[in-house]
Design a protein around this motif. Structure first.
Motif, short mmCIF file in Angstrom:
data_model
loop_
_atom_site.label_atom_id
_atom_site.label_comp_id
_atom_site.label_asym_id
_atom_site.label_seq_id
_atom_site.Cartn_x
_atom_site.Cartn_y
_atom_site.Cartn_z
N ALA A 139 7.57 -0.10 -4.48
CA ALA A 139 8.02 -0.29 -2.90
C ALA A 139 8.74 1.02 -2.80
CB ALA A 139 8.94 -1.38 -2.75
N HIS A 140 8.90 1.92 -3.35
CA HIS A 140 9.83 3.15 -3.08
C HIS A 140 9.39 3.93 -2.01
CE1 HIS A 140 12.45 2.84 -6.78
NE2 HIS A 140 11.47 2.31 -7.25
N SER A 141 10.29 4.66 -1.40
CA SER A 141 10.05 5.30 -0.15
C SER A 141 8.83 6.52 -0.20
CB SER A 141 11.17 5.86 0.58
OG SER A 141 11.68 6.79 0.04
N LEU A 142 9.07 7.16 -1.40
CA LEU A 142 8.29 8.63 -1.40
C LEU A 142 8.62 9.65 -0.27
CD1 LEU A 142 4.86 7.00 -2.30
CD2 LEU A 142 6.77 7.52 -3.79
N LEU A 143 9.86 9.35 0.01
CA LEU A 143 10.01 10.22 1.45
C LEU A 143 11.14 11.43 0.87
CD1 LEU A 143 11.01 7.54 4.18
CD2 LEU A 143 8.86 9.19 3.79
N SER A 144 11.61 11.63 -0.26
CA SER A 144 12.45 12.43 -0.95
C SER A 144 12.08 13.97 -0.53
CB SER A 144 12.89 12.37 -2.24
OG SER A 144 11.82 12.17 -3.01
N SER A 145 10.77 14.32 -0.95
CA SER A 145 10.09 15.56 -0.53
C SER A 145 10.05 16.04 0.72
CB SER A 145 8.92 15.56 -1.36
OG SER A 145 7.74 14.86 -0.79
N SER A 146 9.79 15.06 1.59
CA SER A 146 9.77 15.33 3.08
C SER A 146 11.35 15.58 3.55
CB SER A 146 9.29 14.19 3.94
OG SER A 146 7.82 14.19 3.50
N PRO A 175 0.80 -1.28 0.03
CA PRO A 175 0.09 0.04 0.22
C PRO A 175 0.85 1.27 0.05
CG PRO A 175 -0.07 -1.01 2.08
CD PRO A 175 0.71 -2.09 1.28
N VAL A 176 0.20 2.37 -0.63
CA VAL A 176 0.96 3.66 -0.60
C VAL A 176 0.13 4.51 0.55
CG1 VAL A 176 1.42 5.52 -2.13
CG2 VAL A 176 1.84 3.19 -3.16
N PRO A 177 0.93 5.36 1.21
CA PRO A 177 -0.06 6.25 1.90
C PRO A 177 -0.46 7.61 1.11
CG PRO A 177 2.32 6.70 2.19
CD PRO A 177 2.34 5.46 1.07
N ARG A 178 -1.58 8.01 1.62
CA ARG A 178 -2.17 9.07 1.16
C ARG A 178 -2.49 10.25 2.26
NH1 ARG A 178 -4.98 10.84 -3.59
NH2 ARG A 178 -6.15 12.48 -3.29
N PHE A 179 -1.96 11.24 2.02
CA PHE A 179 -2.12 12.31 2.97
C PHE A 179 -3.26 13.53 2.34
CE2 PHE A 179 1.70 10.43 3.81
CZ PHE A 179 1.52 10.27 5.13
N ASP A 180 -4.49 13.34 2.48
CA ASP A 180 -5.41 14.09 2.02
C ASP A 180 -5.24 15.40 2.40
OD1 ASP A 180 -6.59 12.26 0.36
OD2 ASP A 180 -7.92 11.66 2.17
N LEU A 193 9.65 -1.01 2.76
CA LEU A 193 10.86 -1.38 2.84
C LEU A 193 11.20 -2.75 2.65
CD1 LEU A 193 13.77 -0.61 3.37
CD2 LEU A 193 13.20 -0.77 5.93
N PRO A 194 10.28 -4.05 3.09
CA PRO A 194 10.88 -5.36 2.92
C PRO A 194 11.22 -5.57 1.48
CG PRO A 194 9.18 -5.09 4.38
CD PRO A 194 9.49 -3.78 3.96
N GLU A 195 10.36 -4.98 0.58
CA GLU A 195 10.54 -5.45 -0.71
C GLU A 195 11.31 -4.36 -1.70
OE1 GLU A 195 7.20 -8.59 -1.89
OE2 GLU A 195 6.14 -6.47 -1.20
N PHE A 196 11.61 -3.34 -0.81
CA PHE A 196 12.20 -2.23 -1.72
C PHE A 196 13.43 -2.61 -2.34
CE2 PHE A 196 15.38 0.79 -1.66
CZ PHE A 196 15.27 1.63 -2.42
#
Length: 497
Positions: A251-258, A182-187, A233-236
């Motif tokens: 499975a990417h982190s999507l954390l680069s913008s943060s 699953p991918v998180p979504r921040f509405d 992360l387990p399958e990244f």
């Protein structure tokens, strides 16, 4: 004394905030109007700034939030209210920014004190001591040095697990029955929606606003980190180089913008991943691959950029000048791989690192597009892009405009795309053909690239195998390749590729 926080320096516990209770944030519209930025990028930056303003006020800081056309206009108002004020600022990584901001402040009777940027683990002094006077930088050496210094994934003086690098284990393609994590979504909340409305009305942009789901606050960024460590992360590691149709995240982190906005710090991100390995919640191949991105590559390119600017942004080893094909702007192409990658950027302001390197950059590289135009495209199109990020990645790794830190161009034919994705199976073009009307454009462009740049590349390290294949081609084959390349370039120029 006032702490001046830029829009990408938003960590609420940054050391720059020590011993002060007054903060300045400037929302300058002229900066955002320089390019047709992606609306999600502008919305992310401005929403994060406005949320940081409110959080700092709740924490007891006196926050002066100036909205103006330029930094100079906002500083006029600030110094009218606080004559002779001393501003303290974390040194920005973009070339020349610190000098320009200091000039603006001193011209208005104030002073500007610059302190280290704690969004990175390796300081400028530490990197310079490691590198010395050598201007030929190699990431692997730096990565091992910094892992030892920071004691990350180490077993004494040796790498944990016995290997520094698990790349060979991290080049798998997912099976057909793989269940994507699953991918998180921040509405968007009310403030973010208000900000996105303002961006849409105020600026000329490129890309879609709908679907905005990026973290804009520190709590959301921490939730995003937790979500990645638990679910992806387990399958990244195994699938970090894979590409699947219709999937932008895998499975990417999507954390680069943060990370690049300062909502997360690099050490807490690295520690969270390493802790997952200690808990047997993720394999070392995945954890090392992620640590390599954050502790290794992100830190490395920041300093390579610092050491090689401004030449980095001005030169091109291969002297290219062709316009970037129109497909980068409208995603109109029959090449399924590029259609997917450009669409991901247009719809979300994001594509993962292999799409960036081996599709978007690789095609521009073998096509012969101006690498500086491609750098501009990355800069305005990606939510995580800043000049210090895109410039070394696009001009170094992506297009080989410099050899300051890369030993060969990352050029490939369609074979790589076929091996690492499911795109070619459903593509109009035949990935197994090099010439002819239906041949994959990557193939002929690849051989033409090697032929055109032989004088520069043949003696370059790690290029011997490629040129052994070049040498086996006949004059008849080269004539057909050049004919196909000319047709591909005509189609690309006309928007019909």
């Amino acid at each position: 004394m006032t702490v001046w926080l830029l829009g990408d320096q938003l960590h609420p516990e940054s050391h720059v905030l020590d011993d002060t209770d007054r903060v300045l944030l400037i929302e300058a519209t002229a900066v955002a109007a320089r390019r047709p930025y992606h609306p999600q990028k502008l919305g992310l930056v401005f929403a994060a700034m406005r949320h940081a303003r409110d959080a700092l006020r709740e924490a007891g800081y006196a926050v002066e939030y100036r909205r103006a056309e330029t930094f100079g206009d906002a500083l006029d108002a600030h110094f009218a209210a606080h004559p002779g004020d001393d501003l303290r600022l974390m040194r920005p990584p973009s070339y020349g920014a610190a000098d320009r901001l200091r000039e603006l402040v001193t011209a208005r009777g104030g002073t500007l004190s610059l302190v280290r940027d704690d969004r990175f683990l390796c300081s400028s002094d530490a990197f310079d001591e490691w590198a010395g006077d050598d201007d030929s930088f190699r990431h692997e050496n730096f990565y091992r040095w910094l892992r030892r210094r920071e004691d990350v994934l180490m077993d004494g003086t040796e790498p944990a697990g016995g290997e520094w690098n698990y790349d060979e284990s991290n080049r798998e393609t997912p099976p057909a029955d793989w269940s994507l994590p699953p991918v998180p979504r921040f509405d968007p909340d009310d403030l973010t929606r208000e900000t996105l409305d303002w961006v849409t009305e105020r600026f000329d942009t490129w890309g879609e606003r709908s679907g905005f789901a990026w973290p804009v606050t520190r709590p959301e960024a921490l939730d995003a980190l937790d979500h990645f460590v638990e679910h992806r992360l387990p399958e990244f590691g195994a699938y970090q180089d894979a590409m699947l149709g219709g999937e932008y995240a895998l499975a990417h982190s999507l954390l680069s913008s943060s990370l690049n906005l300062g909502l997360l710090g690099p050490r807490e991100v690295v520690d969270a991943a390493v802790d997952a390995w200690h808990r047997d919640a993720a394999p070392i191949e995945s954890v090392e691959g992620f640590v390599r991105q954050v502790l290794g590559w992100r830190e490395f390119v920041r300093h390579v950029y610092r050491r090689t600017m401004p030449e980095l942004a001005e030169t091109d080893l291969l002297g290219r000048s062709r316009d970037l094909p129109t497909l980068y702007y409208d995603a109109e192409t029959e090449m399924r791989c590029l259609d997917e990658a450009v669409t991901h950027v247009y719809e979300r302001g994001y594509a993962h690192h292999i799409e960036r390197l081996m599709l978007l950059s690789n095609f521009a590289l073998v096509y012969g597009a101006d690498p500086h135009e491609l750098n501009e495209w990355f800069h305005f199109g990606f939510v995580d892009a800043f000049h210090w990020v895109t410039t070394p990645n696009v001009l170094g790794m992506g297009t080989f405009a410099t050899d300051a830190f890369t030993s060969k161009p990352y050029a490939s034919s369609g074979n790589y795309v076929d091996r690492m994705s499911d795109h070619c199976a459903d593509c109009t073009y035949d990935v197994d053909a090099t010439t002819g009307a239906n041949a994959c454009p990557f193939n002929a462009l690849y051989w033409d690239f090697l032929d055109r740049n032989e004088g520069t590349l043949r003696g370059t390290g790690r290029m011997g195998l490629m040129y052994s294949h070049v040498d086996r081609k006949t004059d008849t084959e080269w004539d057909a390749i050049r004919e196909r390349v000319a047709e591909v370039r005509r189609l690309a120029r006309d928007g019909r590729l």
